[in-house]
Design an enzyme around this catalytic site. Structure first.
Site: not given
Length: 461
Positions: A11-16, A18, A33, A125
């Site tokens: 996965g990929e997001g705004s902070y990093g 995985v 991560k 969260d």
């Protein structure tokens, strides 16, 4: 990352990002991560917060942090790799999870949140993406980037928290005096989603969410209404007044009656009226038909089986380390002998002793001539004995709790305490299945139109 082989992106997001990786020595599958290198302090803050909480708190229904290291100025968190998330299952079971599976998952999720709350931690969260499920059915809460220690009376929180759909009304209205009940509200939303396959409060904005909360759950309390009217963002806006049934089973007709009671206890507009996780675990939904008495031994057996596999992997890893240490010691000892030989050249002295009968001459001569060869044989035997008897002591073994120093900048990164190797998983479906149309778990689902491209936020933000 030299110790790991990269298998693919999870996965990929705004902070990093995985990555799914395999330990080259043990074959252990892990999730790493990797936080982006950004000038903003928020990234390091989130990473540090997650490390802090996962080092301090350990529970069978919380994800396990294996180790932490820093490479090329990027923080790397190594976690046990778990097959999929609750969200992945909802993509497959588009009408909700089977009732027995649902009850087992909820029991474990509540235990995890109860453990956090008992330690004055709020997760902030809770959502389907942040609940991992192993092949054996063990549920684990993950992603502690937004977790916080409960504030003292009068203290406030200022961080932006919680994914919107699971955000309690006090969070939507930015009431900074919230606490543990925000996790309970989020859990209520997750329960409905797990039971029906559809999110309960999908929304595109805070105002849209407030409207749906009033429409589906209940009217705002006077305190929350006061905050609403004073907030310039909602200036000129008016929320509807809706008459809701008092009976939870009429309010949530799609749910099993006992499950509807739990959801109603979670989704109370007034945070003070929401029940604690401890109280929810004593609801009839869990206590009827001896569920807890039957499931706890089953859960312990699964955890024990995983622990045995963990011990096998760790033992395998340690044995390899020991062999490497033995080889290293043997090489060092041999090198030392060779160096000593260079310093002291071999001298052979022959002494002839005359003994009556003539035999003494020959035997003594042989003994003296072989003096140099005996020296070499003794050295070989010493090396062999050392390699057989060398056993690393506690001081020889690497200490996983000690900080790791980055060779690039010399800064220390905290290492996870109680290094625990998790079992390798024979993966058939991973988190990548969510974004992969060819995956076995891919299933046409109306939930996808709400999720869009954010399905990978289970492991990144």
């Amino acid at each position: 990352m030299e110790m790991y082989e990269t298998l693919g992106k999870v996965g990929e997001g705004s902070y990093g990002t995985v990555m799914k990786c395999k330990h080259k020595s043990t074959g252990q599958i892990v999730a790493i991560k990797i936080f982006y290198e950004k000038p903003e302090k928020s990234v390091n803050k989130i990473a540090t917060r997650e490390i802090k909480f996962l080092k301090q708190f350990h529970h069978e229904n919380l994800v396990t942090l294996i180790e932490v290291f820093k490479q090329k100025k990027k923080i790397h968190l190594v976690f046990e790799f778990i097959d999929h998330t609750v969200l992945d299952e909802l993509q497959h079971y588009c009408h909700g999870l089977e009732s027995r599976r649902l009850r087992k998952y909820l029991f474990q999720i509540l235990r995890a949140i109860e453990y956090l709350h008992n330690n004055n931690i709020i997760h902030r969260d809770i959502k389907p993406e942040n609940i991992l499920v192993s092949q054996s059915g063990i549920a684990k809460v993950c992603d502690f980037g937004f977790a916080r220690t409960l504030a003292a009376p009068g203290d406030i929180y200022t961080d932006y928290v919680a994914t919107r759909w699971y955000r309690a009304p006090e969070l939507v209205l930015k009431d900074t005096s919230y606490g543990k009940p925000v996790d309970v509200w989020a859990l209520g939303c997750v329960i409905i989603e797990m039971a029906t396959g559809s999110p309960h409060l999908p929304s595109s904005s805070d105002l849209d969410l407030l409207y749906k909360i009033v429409l589906k759950v209940g009217n705002l309390t006077p305190h929350l209404q006061n905050i609403f009217f004073k907030n310039p963002i909602f200036a000129g806006m008016v929320l509807p007044q809706v008459q809701h049934p008092n009976n939870a089973r009429k309010k949530y007709p799609k749910l099993n009656g006992l499950l509807a009671d739990i959801v109603d206890a979670c989704l109370q507009i007034d945070p003070g009226e929401r029940l604690s996780c401890t109280d929810l675990l004593h609801y009839e939904y869990f206590t009827r038909d001896g569920f807890i008495e039957k499931f706890l031994p089953e859960l312990r057996a699964k955890l024990l089986q995983e622990a045995k596999v963990n011990s096998f992997i760790k033992s395998k890893d340690n044995s390899k380390e020991n062999e490497l240490m033995k080889d290293e010691r043997k090489t060092m000892f041999t090198n030392a002998l060779e160096t000593e030989k260079e310093k002291k050249p071999k001298e052979i002295k022959v002494t002839v002793i005359k003994v009556r009968g003539g035999k003494g001459d020959t035997s003594e001569l042989k003994k003296t001539e072989c003096e140099g060869r005996h020296c070499h044989q003794d050295a070989t035997e010493n090396v062999r004995a050392l390699s057989q008897n060398a056993k690393p002591t506690a001081s020889d073994l690497p200490n996983p709790a000690s900080p790791i120093t980055n060779s690039n900048d010399g800064k220390d990164v905290p290492q996870a305490e109680g290094y625990r190797m998790m079992p390798p998983i024979n993966l058939t479906n991973t988190n990548m299945m969510v974004a992969n149309p060819n995956s076995n778990l891919f299933h046409p689902n109306p939930r996808a139109r709400w999720r869009g491209g954010s399905l990978m936020s289970a492991v990144t933000k």
